[in-house]
Design an enzyme around this catalytic site. Structure first.
Site, PDB file in Angstrom:
ATOM      1  N   ARG A   1       0.840  -1.193   0.000  1.00 45.25           N
ATOM      2  CA  ARG A   1       0.000   0.000   0.000  1.00 45.25           C
ATOM      3  C   ARG A   1       0.878   1.247   0.000  1.00 45.25           C
ATOM      4  NH1 ARG A   1      -1.833   0.959   4.268  1.00 45.25           N
ATOM      5  NH2 ARG A   1      -1.153  -0.797   5.510  1.00 45.25           N
TER       6      ARG A   1
ATOM      7  N   TYR B   1      -1.487  -3.684  -6.893  1.00 45.72           N
ATOM      8  CA  TYR B   1      -1.228  -4.547  -5.744  1.00 45.72           C
ATOM      9  C   TYR B   1      -2.184  -4.359  -4.569  1.00 45.72           C
ATOM     10  CZ  TYR B   1       1.573  -7.557  -2.755  1.00 45.72           C
ATOM     11  OH  TYR B   1       1.998  -8.601  -1.983  1.00 45.72           O
TER      12      TYR B   1
ATOM     13  N   LYS C   1      -9.530  -2.346   1.699  1.00 47.46           N
ATOM     14  CA  LYS C   1      -9.267  -1.185   2.547  1.00 47.46           C
ATOM     15  C   LYS C   1     -10.030   0.061   2.078  1.00 47.46           C
ATOM     16  CE  LYS C   1      -7.069  -3.657   5.260  1.00 47.46           C
ATOM     17  NZ  LYS C   1      -5.714  -4.080   5.355  1.00 47.46           N
TER      18      LYS C   1
ATOM     19  N   HIS D   1     -10.444  -2.337  11.572  1.00 52.27           N
ATOM     20  CA  HIS D   1      -9.354  -3.195  11.077  1.00 52.27           C
ATOM     21  C   HIS D   1      -9.101  -4.285  12.123  1.00 52.27           C
ATOM     22  CE1 HIS D   1      -4.909  -3.293   9.463  1.00 52.27           C
ATOM     23  NE2 HIS D   1      -5.672  -4.130   8.800  1.00 52.27           N
TER      24      HIS D   1
ATOM     25  N   SER E   1      -1.302  -3.362  10.352  1.00 54.85           N
ATOM     26  CA  SER E   1      -0.940  -4.247   9.252  1.00 54.85           C
ATOM     27  C   SER E   1       0.312  -5.051   9.587  1.00 54.85           C
ATOM     28  CB  SER E   1      -0.689  -3.412   7.990  1.00 54.85           C
ATOM     29  OG  SER E   1      -1.847  -2.672   7.693  1.00 54.85           O
TER      30      SER E   1
ATOM     31  N   CYS F   1       0.807  -7.258  11.875  1.00 55.31           N
ATOM     32  CA  CYS F   1       1.087  -7.373  13.307  1.00 55.31           C
ATOM     33  C   CYS F   1       0.322  -8.524  13.951  1.00 55.31           C
ATOM     34  CB  CYS F   1       0.794  -6.058  14.013  1.00 55.31           C
ATOM     35  SG  CYS F   1       1.988  -4.783  13.583  1.00 55.31           S
TER      36      CYS F   1
ATOM     37  N   ASP G   1      -9.297  -9.666   9.075  1.00 51.08           N
ATOM     38  CA  ASP G   1      -8.780  -8.328   8.742  1.00 51.08           C
ATOM     39  C   ASP G   1      -9.776  -7.199   8.982  1.00 51.08           C
ATOM     40  OD1 ASP G   1      -6.421  -6.935   7.705  1.00 51.08           O
ATOM     41  OD2 ASP G   1      -7.618  -6.454   5.944  1.00 51.08           O
TER      42      ASP G   1
ATOM     43  N   ARG H   1       2.110 -12.174  -0.282  1.00 45.41           N
ATOM     44  CA  ARG H   1       0.791 -12.531   0.275  1.00 45.41           C
ATOM     45  C   ARG H   1       0.211 -13.779  -0.371  1.00 45.41           C
ATOM     46  NH1 ARG H   1      -1.609  -8.684   4.246  1.00 45.41           N
ATOM     47  NH2 ARG H   1       0.031  -7.148   4.433  1.00 45.41           N
TER      48      ARG H   1
HETATM   49  P1  GTP Z   1      -2.425  -7.485   7.555  1.00 44.94           P
HETATM   50  O1  GTP Z   1      -2.943  -8.545   6.653  1.00 44.94           O
HETATM   51  O2  GTP Z   1      -1.308  -6.687   6.924  1.00 44.94           O
HETATM   52  O3  GTP Z   1      -3.472  -6.583   8.106  1.00 44.94           O
HETATM   53  O4  GTP Z   1      -1.633  -8.213   8.756  1.00 44.94           O
HETATM   54  P2  GTP Z   1      -2.040  -9.140   9.982  1.00 44.94           P
HETATM   55  O5  GTP Z   1      -2.291  -8.292  11.173  1.00 44.94           O
HETATM   56  O6  GTP Z   1      -3.074 -10.112   9.596  1.00 44.94           O
HETATM   57  O7  GTP Z   1      -0.656  -9.881  10.276  1.00 44.94           O
HETATM   58  P3  GTP Z   1      -0.253 -11.413  10.221  1.00 44.94           P
HETATM   59  O8  GTP Z   1      -1.052 -12.275  11.136  1.00 44.94           O
HETATM   60  O9  GTP Z   1      -0.203 -11.816   8.804  1.00 44.94           O
HETATM   61  O10 GTP Z   1       1.217 -11.377  10.830  1.00 44.94           O
HETATM   62  C1  GTP Z   1       2.258 -10.630  10.284  1.00 44.94           C
HETATM   63  C2  GTP Z   1       3.598 -11.128  10.753  1.00 44.94           C
HETATM   64  O11 GTP Z   1       3.661 -11.167  12.177  1.00 44.94           O
HETATM   65  C3  GTP Z   1       3.901 -12.530  10.252  1.00 44.94           C
HETATM   66  O12 GTP Z   1       5.219 -12.559   9.770  1.00 44.94           O
HETATM   67  C4  GTP Z   1       3.748 -13.376  11.482  1.00 44.94           C
HETATM   68  O13 GTP Z   1       4.578 -14.492  11.446  1.00 44.94           O
HETATM   69  C5  GTP Z   1       4.111 -12.421  12.621  1.00 44.94           C
HETATM   70  N1  GTP Z   1       3.374 -12.790  13.878  1.00 44.94           N
HETATM   71  C6  GTP Z   1       2.043 -12.987  13.998  1.00 44.94           C
HETATM   72  N2  GTP Z   1       1.702 -13.353  15.257  1.00 44.94           N
HETATM   73  C7  GTP Z   1       2.861 -13.365  15.964  1.00 44.94           C
HETATM   74  C8  GTP Z   1       3.168 -13.655  17.331  1.00 44.94           C
HETATM   75  O14 GTP Z   1       2.309 -13.980  18.158  1.00 44.94           O
HETATM   76  N3  GTP Z   1       4.480 -13.544  17.700  1.00 44.94           N
HETATM   77  C9  GTP Z   1       5.458 -13.185  16.803  1.00 44.94           C
HETATM   78  N4  GTP Z   1       6.707 -13.100  17.244  1.00 44.94           N
HETATM   79  N5  GTP Z   1       5.201 -12.912  15.501  1.00 44.94           N
HETATM   80  C10 GTP Z   1       3.927 -13.001  15.086  1.00 44.94           C
HETATM   81  C1  SPV Z   2      -2.926  -4.363   5.305  1.00 48.51           C
HETATM   82  O1  SPV Z   2      -1.960  -3.722   4.827  1.00 48.51           O
HETATM   83  O2  SPV Z   2      -3.426  -4.079   6.413  1.00 48.51           O
HETATM   84  C2  SPV Z   2      -3.486  -5.518   4.577  1.00 48.51           C
HETATM   85  C3  SPV Z   2      -2.999  -5.763   3.220  1.00 48.51           C
HETATM   86  O3  SPV Z   2      -4.350  -6.211   5.096  1.00 48.51           O
HETATM   87  S1  SPV Z   2      -3.728  -4.721   2.026  1.00 48.51           S
HETATM   88  O4  SPV Z   2      -4.899  -5.422   1.492  1.00 48.51           O
HETATM   89  O5  SPV Z   2      -2.730  -4.513   0.990  1.00 48.51           O
HETATM   90  O6  SPV Z   2      -4.147  -3.492   2.634  1.00 48.51           O
HETATM   91 MN    MN Z   3      -4.991  -5.421   7.090  1.00 43.13          MN
END
Ligand code: GTP
Ligand code: SPV
Ligand code: MN
Length: 612
Positions: free
Chosen positions: A86, A226, A235, A255, A277, A279, A302, A395
């Protein structure tokens, strides 16, 4: 092998357009007049159509078909290296008054912006097919279905939208029946083809514009193909435009993931969690509990649309139909539920590495690193290459129904009752593993002051601590102070007996030796268990100036190589660190000027008093 300009799937003239929706017909005619595509194609959402589209994408070199024995009906593609996330700097909220965009958004006068965009979109689809995708965010049989139509010149976007949202003929029929309002969402990669010009695998433009007109509820996106820049139901609609709808209609567009947890006593709770994002939302949404007798089920990973019912209960629904999950770090040990969903196929991977046997790979997927890969940019890669094989924001795009642990209630348009809200960020220091808010108002303060280190999900520096209110910083479609005020007013309809408990979590705190203070992933179930036991009035806690933290032995550590002393380290509140934190919060609140809700200013005063 040369790549030729894409052939239109079907050349349907507008007179034969498959709809009677007058506004839609008029808009499609207007856009095709402006963008000058070779043909207009109305997306029906069918399997056969998807096969034709993905075949075409393979022929164009945008996607590679993966080995069907490993990943059936799945594809991988790489974007232009300048189009990988983004683009917040290029994202605009063009409200009529600048004040209504607030300090967290870029703003331009809507008429001026329309002038600029009209120039960019003029002829921008020449040599390409213009796809019309009717979609609905949330359920088609919701009380007030939220329709949209995305016009795009990217077949990759069509194939991805088919996974992420409910699209096609059924949606169009329902829109017609009620002559429904729809959000017009216009997208072009901004790469017209001259006659005879060869296409590239990932067309895009160096100049990008992701633009929202909140009053007319429309979206114009130019130059990127993308993720959140281009899949406009996500979003752009479900957070930026929907947050404005929610302000006007009295609900919340957030979110957040939604997770159902059932205790050994067979009591079920729903948890919503807002993390910025990359996290951990997808990971927590697909939690594999490491404690005996607890069951987790997924509702969303999400986005969460929440509404207070007449009874004062807060109910949440996931408006999406797919996962667009961060690939790196998603593995058989950290997130087996995601891996199982992906392994069923029907997925599109972007910017991951390819294995020699026609599969995909990314950092953290398997214990063992393959000896040879093709990296996301198409180069040979070995573990000695000294660079990641997959892009950090690569992704997977997978239908949510492929999740074995999907909760039945996912299909309920009424959504589920939310019992707890978690706010969380990525902080190496300062923020404890878990803190329970003193009360609802203090919980909103926790959300309003949420902070996190930036990630690869957005273009720009990574690892910089920034405030990210409710994990919505890049997604609030109006003034941030008004947004926080809306949280306060909308919950005023409810009462303490019905309001969810609020917790602040941090899975990413580090110890003195640099390691994670908490194992995370499946073991986060232990933190959720504590939170639920707090709701039930069973678990012990220590009151601190920032809220309630677990006593060292109130967290279930069964089977974990951790001592109560390690827990103490993970949950400690260091007054020196918090002295700095409070300064950061003061600076943050100062940026709101007049629009900071008085309730939040007094929360800050109270926090300072508790530390005095
Ligand atoms: P968006 O799709 O961007 O909104 O992200 P999201 O909040 O869904 O994040 P996601 O669960 O995909 O995690 C992002 C990164 O954080 C990945 O590389 C995970 O491996 C890492 N991660 C997630 N949960 C944990 C955790 O409990 N501990 C640690 N150390 N890393 C974590
Ligand atoms: C984020 O960035 O929080 C996502 C991926 O979930 S995107 O759809 O690119 O915004
Ligand atoms: Mn997101």
């Amino acid at each position: 092998m040369g790549i030729t300009a894409r052939q239109p799937l079907l050349d349907e003239s507008l007179e034969n357009a498959p709809t009677t929706h007058a506004k839609l017909l008029a808009w499609v005619a207007e856009v095709s007049e402006l963008t000058q595509p070779d043909s207009v194609y109305w997306v029906d959402g069918s399997e056969a159509e998807n096969t034709r589209l993905t075949d075409e994408l393979v022929e164009a070199g945008t996607l590679k078909r993966l080995n069907p024995e490993l990943f059936p009906n799945s594809f991988a593609g790489s974007s232009d290296p300048k189009d990988v996330a983004r683009v917040e700097e290029r994202t605009f909220i063009c409200s009529e008054n600048e004040r209504d965009a607030g300090f967290t958004n870029n703003w331009m006068d809507p008429a001026e912006m329309k002038g600029i965009l009209t120039e960019r979109f003029k002829g921008s689809m020449r040599g390409r097919t213009m796809y019309v995708i009717p979609f609905v965010m949330g359920h088609l049989d919701a009380e007030d279905p939220k329709f949209g139509v995305e016009i795009t010149d990217s077949a990759y976007v069509v194939a991805s939208m088919r996974i992420m949202a409910r699209i096609g003929t059924d949606v169009l029929r329902k829109m017609e029946e009620t002559d429904a309002f729809f959000v017009p969402a216009l997208h072009s990669v901004g790469a017209p083809l001259e006659p005879g010009e060869q296409d590239v695998p990932w067309p895009c433009n160096e100049e990008k514009w992701i633009v929202h007109f909140p009053e007319e509820r429309s979206i114009w996106s130019y130059g990127s193909g993308y993720g959140g820049n281009a899949l406009l139901g996500k979003k752009c609609y479900s957070l930026r435009i929907a947050s404005v709808m929610a302000r006007d209609e009295g609900w919340l567009a957030e979110h957040m993931l939604i997770l159902k947890l059932t205790s050994p006593e067979n009591k079920s709770y729903h948890i919503a969690a807002a993390f910025p994002s990359a996290c951990g939302k997808t990971n927590l949404a697909l939690l594999d509990p490491t404690i005996d007798g607890w069951k987790a089920e997924t509702l969303g990973d999400d986005i969460n649309w929440m509404r207070f019912g007449k009874d004062g209960e807060l109910r949440g629904v996931n408006p999406e139909a797919g996962l667009f999950g961060v690939a790196p770090g998603t593995g058989w040990s950290t997130n087996p539920n995601a891996m199982r969903a992906i392994a069923k196929g029907n997925s599109i991977f972007t910017n991951v590495a390819l294995t020699d046997d026609g599969g995909v790979w990314w950092e953290g997927m398997t214990e063992e690193t393959p000896a040879h890969l093709t990296d996301w940019q198409g180069n040979d890669w070995t573990p000695e290459s000294g660079r990641p094989a997959a892009h950090p924001n690569s992704r997977f795009c997978t239908p949510i129904e492929q999740i074995d642990m999907l909760a039945d209630d996912y299909h309920d348009p009424e959504g589920v009752k939310i019992d707890a809200i978690l706010f969380g960020g990525r902080r190496k220091t300062t923020v404890p593993l878990v803190t329970e808010a003193h009360d609802w108002a203090h919980g909103i303060f926790m959300g309003a002051t949420l902070s996190s280190e930036t990630t690869a999900a957005a273009a720009g520096a990574v690892g910089v601590v920034r405030r990210d209110p409710m994990a919505m910083l890049p997604f609030i479609g109006y003034d941030a102070g008004d947004y926080l005020k809306h949280w306060i007013t909308v919950s005023g309809k409810s009462d303490a007996a019905h309001l969810p408990k609020i917790f602040l979590v941090n899975w990413f705190r580090r110890t003195a030796d640099g390691g994670f203070a908490w194992p995370g992933f499946g073991d986060n179930s232990r933190v959720l268990k504590w939170a639920i036991e707090r709701i039930e009035g069973k678990a012990d806690a220590v009151e601190t100036p920032i809220g309630y933290i677990p006593t060292p032995d109130s967290l279930d550590l069964t089977g974990l190589d951790m001592t109560p002393a390690d827990v103490e380290e993970a949950v400690k509140v260091d007054p020196k660190e918090w002295h700095e934190e409070v300064k950061g919060i003061e600076e943050w609140f100062a940026r709101f000027g007049d629009s900071l809700p008085a309730e939040l200013a007094s929360q800050l005063d109270e926090l300072k008093e508790r530390f005095a």
